[in-house]
Design a protein around this motif. Structure first.
Motif, PDB file in Angstrom:
ATOM      1  N   ASN A 286       0.842  -1.200   0.000  1.00 53.15           N
ATOM      2  CA  ASN A 286       0.000   0.000   0.000  1.00 53.15           C
ATOM      3  C   ASN A 286       0.876   1.249   0.000  1.00 53.15           C
ATOM      4  OD1 ASN A 286      -2.974  -1.110   0.661  1.00 53.15           O
ATOM      5  ND2 ASN A 286      -1.478  -2.297   1.826  1.00 53.15           N
ATOM      6  N   PRO A 287       1.641   1.452  -1.063  1.00 54.02           N
ATOM      7  CA  PRO A 287       2.631   2.539  -1.077  1.00 54.02           C
ATOM      8  C   PRO A 287       2.041   3.935  -1.207  1.00 54.02           C
ATOM      9  CG  PRO A 287       2.528   1.500  -3.225  1.00 54.02           C
ATOM     10  CD  PRO A 287       1.645   0.688  -2.321  1.00 54.02           C
ATOM     11  N   ASP A 288       0.782   4.038  -1.632  1.00 55.62           N
ATOM     12  CA  ASP A 288       0.203   5.357  -1.877  1.00 55.62           C
ATOM     13  C   ASP A 288      -0.520   5.931  -0.663  1.00 55.62           C
ATOM     14  OD1 ASP A 288       0.963   5.344  -4.668  1.00 55.62           O
ATOM     15  OD2 ASP A 288      -0.573   3.812  -4.923  1.00 55.62           O
ATOM     16  N   ALA A 289      -0.680   5.119   0.391  1.00 61.14           N
ATOM     17  CA  ALA A 289      -1.344   5.616   1.599  1.00 61.14           C
ATOM     18  C   ALA A 289      -0.456   6.645   2.290  1.00 61.14           C
ATOM     19  CB  ALA A 289      -1.648   4.462   2.545  1.00 61.14           C
ATOM     20  N   ASP A 290      -1.074   7.482   3.097  1.00 60.30           N
ATOM     21  CA  ASP A 290      -0.314   8.486   3.836  1.00 60.30           C
ATOM     22  C   ASP A 290       0.709   7.792   4.740  1.00 60.30           C
ATOM     23  OD1 ASP A 290      -0.580  11.596   4.677  1.00 60.30           O
ATOM     24  OD2 ASP A 290       0.011  10.377   6.398  1.00 60.30           O
ATOM     25  N   PRO A 291       1.929   8.298   4.823  1.00 62.85           N
ATOM     26  CA  PRO A 291       2.969   7.661   5.646  1.00 62.85           C
ATOM     27  C   PRO A 291       2.562   7.463   7.103  1.00 62.85           C
ATOM     28  CG  PRO A 291       3.950   9.305   4.214  1.00 62.85           C
ATOM     29  CD  PRO A 291       2.459   9.447   4.065  1.00 62.85           C
TER      30      PRO A 291
END
Length: 262
Positions: free
Chosen positions: A147-152
């Motif tokens: 899930n690389p696009d979620a907020d850090p």
């Protein structure tokens, strides 16, 4: 009588111990039953083999609770009326104390057997939870990468929940709270990933972020992406449609020459 006072104290102590054991068993049973729902929610968010082993341990724990002996609760001692000058009355009172003491002894033995069995079963489930929780850190890393696009911040929260769960079961706890926190962190991360993808596909203003260019000659147009907003390379300009060729004027045929007379 000293024997009576000692009997009353022992009876009160064993009754209190039995009450605490009943409360502990009820709490542990509730935790084990609640664990079933959490295990279902952990499917797809944890190591499958470790999760299956945890479910087996949970079922064995509940089976042990169902088969445990229920220690008897000794009745409260009631001192009979004693006439000190009546030897029969005194002997009857002494027999009553001895009989009640035997009942307390039996209850104490039953309590120790049941408590030992319960402690052993609880330790086994706690060890299974500890083993499983140790795998969550690795699972959390894999889920974050998926899930690389979620907020850090959501990835950080998941990592913290996994680490916290791994530490929470070091002491043999069987509470479902740390696992539930991990499940919630996974759900939040995945939900934010979906949000990010939806915004990318539809744009924050509800319109498509892609631009359609019409061909100037009425032919097929082309859809291209706009410039990236995160500093990336801009999208290429749409290819220019070829200029239509200007038709040339047809040549005027020349008059055939009139032959001269010989």
């Amino acid at each position: 009588m000293r024997d009576e006072a000692a009997l009353i104290n022992r009876t009160q102590a064993i009754v209190a111990s039995l009450d605490r054991l009943d409360d502990s068993v009820a709490t542990a049973r509730a935790d084990a039953e609640a664990l079933e729902t959490v295990i279902d929610d952990l499917a797809g968010a944890s190591d499958e083999r470790a999760l299956a082993a945890l479910e087996t341990a949970r079922e064995e724990f509940l089976g042990t609770l169902d088969g445990m002996e229920t220690p008897p609760t000794p009745p409260a001692y009631q001192r009979p009326a004693v006439e000190e000058d009546d030897l029969v009355s005194v002997a009857h009172a002494v027999d009553g104390v001895q009989t009640a003491s035997l009942a307390v002894d039996d209850a104490g033995e039953a309590f120790r057997r049941t408590n030992s069995e319960f402690t052993e079963a609880t330790d086994a489930l706690g060890a299974a939870l500890q083993t499983f929780a140790q795998t969550l850190v690795t699972s959390a890393v894999a889920i974050a990468e998926e899930n690389p696009d979620a907020d850090p911040s959501f990835r950080a929260a998941l990592a913290a929940a996994a680490t916290s769960a791994a530490a929470a079961y070091d002491g043999g706890s069987i509470s479902v709270v740390p696992l539930r926190a991990y499940v919630d962190a996974v759900s939040a991360l995945r939900a934010d990933q979906e949000r990010a993808l939806a915004e990318f596909e539809a744009g924050e203003d509800g319109t498509s972020p892609y631009v359609f260019y019409y061909a100037p000659d009425g032919g097929d147009g082309q859809t291209v992406a706009p410039e990236q907003s995160d500093g990336g390379a801009p999208a290429q300009e749409p290819p220019a449609s070829p200029e239509p060729e200007t038709p040339t004027e047809p040549e005027t045929p020349t008059e055939p020459e009139t032959p001269t007379e010989p």
